[in-house]
Design an enzyme around this catalytic site. Structure first.
Site, PDB file in Angstrom:
ATOM      1  N   ASP A  43       0.935  -1.243   0.154  1.00 19.41           N
ATOM      2  CA  ASP A  43      -0.110   0.058  -0.122  1.00 19.41           C
ATOM      3  C   ASP A  43       0.980   1.172  -0.081  1.00 19.41           C
ATOM      4  O   ASP A  43       0.381   2.331   0.002  1.00 19.41           O
ATOM      5  CB  ASP A  43      -1.011  -0.022   1.325  1.00 19.41           C
ATOM      6  CG  ASP A  43      -0.090  -0.050   2.590  1.00 19.41           C
ATOM      7  OD1 ASP A  43       1.077  -0.083   2.522  1.00 19.41           O
ATOM      8  OD2 ASP A  43      -0.805   0.072   3.724  1.00 19.41           O
ATOM      9  N   HIS A 102       3.532   1.872   2.203  1.00 16.16           N
ATOM     10  CA  HIS A 102       3.837   2.269   3.482  1.00 16.16           C
ATOM     11  C   HIS A 102       5.387   2.064   3.384  1.00 16.16           C
ATOM     12  O   HIS A 102       6.057   1.284   2.651  1.00 16.16           O
ATOM     13  CB  HIS A 102       3.213   1.469   4.551  1.00 16.16           C
ATOM     14  CG  HIS A 102       3.326   0.274   4.844  1.00 16.16           C
ATOM     15  ND1 HIS A 102       2.614  -0.836   4.852  1.00 16.16           N
ATOM     16  CD2 HIS A 102       4.636  -0.470   5.208  1.00 16.16           C
ATOM     17  CE1 HIS A 102       2.932  -1.912   4.949  1.00 16.16           C
ATOM     18  NE2 HIS A 102       4.535  -1.911   5.305  1.00 16.16           N
ATOM     19  N   GLU A 112       1.332   4.543   7.395  1.00 14.78           N
ATOM     20  CA  GLU A 112       0.218   3.789   6.397  1.00 14.78           C
ATOM     21  C   GLU A 112      -0.470   4.928   5.527  1.00 14.78           C
ATOM     22  O   GLU A 112      -0.292   6.256   6.035  1.00 14.78           O
ATOM     23  CB  GLU A 112      -0.715   3.097   7.248  1.00 14.78           C
ATOM     24  CG  GLU A 112      -0.337   1.927   8.010  1.00 14.78           C
ATOM     25  CD  GLU A 112      -0.211   0.801   7.311  1.00 14.78           C
ATOM     26  OE1 GLU A 112      -0.068   0.726   5.785  1.00 14.78           O
ATOM     27  OE2 GLU A 112      -0.282  -0.415   7.725  1.00 14.78           O
TER      28      GLU A 112
HETATM   29  C1  GLP Z   1       6.488  -4.234   6.986  1.00 12.58           C
HETATM   30  C2  GLP Z   1       7.739  -3.225   7.524  1.00 12.58           C
HETATM   31  C3  GLP Z   1       8.025  -2.423   6.288  1.00 12.58           C
HETATM   32  C4  GLP Z   1       8.481  -3.220   5.201  1.00 12.58           C
HETATM   33  C5  GLP Z   1       7.386  -3.795   4.710  1.00 12.58           C
HETATM   34  C6  GLP Z   1       7.610  -4.772   3.566  1.00 12.58           C
HETATM   35  O1  GLP Z   1       5.173  -3.894   7.037  1.00 12.58           O
HETATM   36  N1  GLP Z   1       7.332  -2.577   8.496  1.00 12.58           N
HETATM   37  O2  GLP Z   1       9.369  -1.665   6.769  1.00 12.58           O
HETATM   38  O3  GLP Z   1       9.005  -2.237   4.157  1.00 12.58           O
HETATM   39  O4  GLP Z   1       6.903  -4.932   5.781  1.00 12.58           O
HETATM   40  O5  GLP Z   1       7.717  -6.054   3.859  1.00 12.58           O
HETATM   41  P1  GLP Z   1       8.575  -7.020   2.590  1.00 12.58           P
HETATM   42  O6  GLP Z   1       9.760  -6.670   2.531  1.00 12.58           O
HETATM   43  O7  GLP Z   1       8.255  -8.417   3.462  1.00 12.58           O
HETATM   44  O8  GLP Z   1       7.523  -7.091   1.532  1.00 12.58           O
END
Ligand code: GLP
Length: 236
Positions: free
Chosen positions: A136, A138, A143
């Site tokens: 999304d 973030h 968020e």
């Molecule tokens: C979590 C963390 C973020 C991270 C995101 C994406 O929500 N708080 O900092 O960037 O996951 O994760 P992934 O790398 O597993 O797609």
């Protein structure tokens, strides 16, 4: 912005690790802003290898992490403190006393946020901030909202984030509903930003974030205003 597209996750991880290694070599007492999620795992593996090979020294490095789930302490294997210990801190010669993760168990998360921002200031700010990106848009746990939040602050996680992160838990009901995250101020004041994203599913949000309008509905879009951003993207 320096937008680098590579073919594989291995290439992405190597490039990201090399940029972080260069930062440590240029300034051995640097402050690294670190991230969790599945994307940085390969980067941390390569940094560990550089340490094991004797070409990288973490002894004078300080780190500050982006975020933590509310209510999970470092002993909980789903906490981000646990993740960082397991994937990096326990594998290299960083002084654990110089590694900081927001305390998701603090009784007053607003105060914890203020203290965390003060700490980052006292450390002289972040030299390089590593970021992943959520589906999304973030960054950390900032968020989509109607506004950008500057300070480190508690957040209600978006249902889509809870769903996305459920893969790390036994089931979705186990995922904490709230977290504490570094806000946009400390992230944007980092001297350099390195954002890594992989998988075809992230392509659309990465394009929106870096080539679409700057809006708090796509939190990562604020990075377009940062003077020194490197994005490394791989579809696989
Ligand atoms: C979590 C963390 C973020 C991270 C995101 C994406 O929500 N708080 O900092 O960037 O996951 O994760 P992934 O790398 O597993 O797609």
């Amino acid at each position: 912005m320096n937008f680098i597209t590579v073919k594989t996750y291995e290439e992405l991880s190597k490039k990201a690790a090399n940029i972080i290694a260069a930062q440590i070599i240029n300034k051995p007492n640097c402050v690294l802003g670190l991230a969790t999620g599945s994307t940085p795992v390969g980067t941390y593996d390569i940094l560990t290898k550089y340490y094991e090979d004797g070409v990288l020294d973490f002894s004078t490095v300080t780190s500050v992490n982006l975020d933590e789930y509310e209510g999970l302490d470092g002993a909980n294997d789903q906490s981000y403190r646990y993740f960082m210990n397991k994937n990096l801190f326990d594998r290299v010669n960083i002084n654990k006393n110089n590694t900081y993760v927001p305390n998701g168990c603090a009784t007053d998360l607003v105060k914890e946020g203020k203290d965390y921002d003060c700490l980052i200031k006292e450390l002289g700010g972040i030299d390089i901030q590593l970021l992943g990106i959520g589906l999304d848009g973030h960054i950390g746990f900032n968020e989509p909202e109607d506004f950008f939040t500057a300070e480190t602050h508690p957040v209600d996680l978006d249902p889509s984030t809870i769903k996305a992160n459920a893969r790390f838990f036994e089931d979705e009901s186990q995922v904490p509903k709230r977290a504490i995250t570094m806000g946009m101020m400390s992230i944007m004041q980092a001297k350099k930003i390195l954002l890594i994203a992989n998988s075809a599913s992230k392509k659309e949000i990465v394009e929106k974030a870096f080539y679409g309008p700057i809006t708090p509905l796509v939190p990562a879009s604020i990075l377009q205003l940062h003077p020194d951003v490197t994005v490394i993207f791989s579809e696989k």
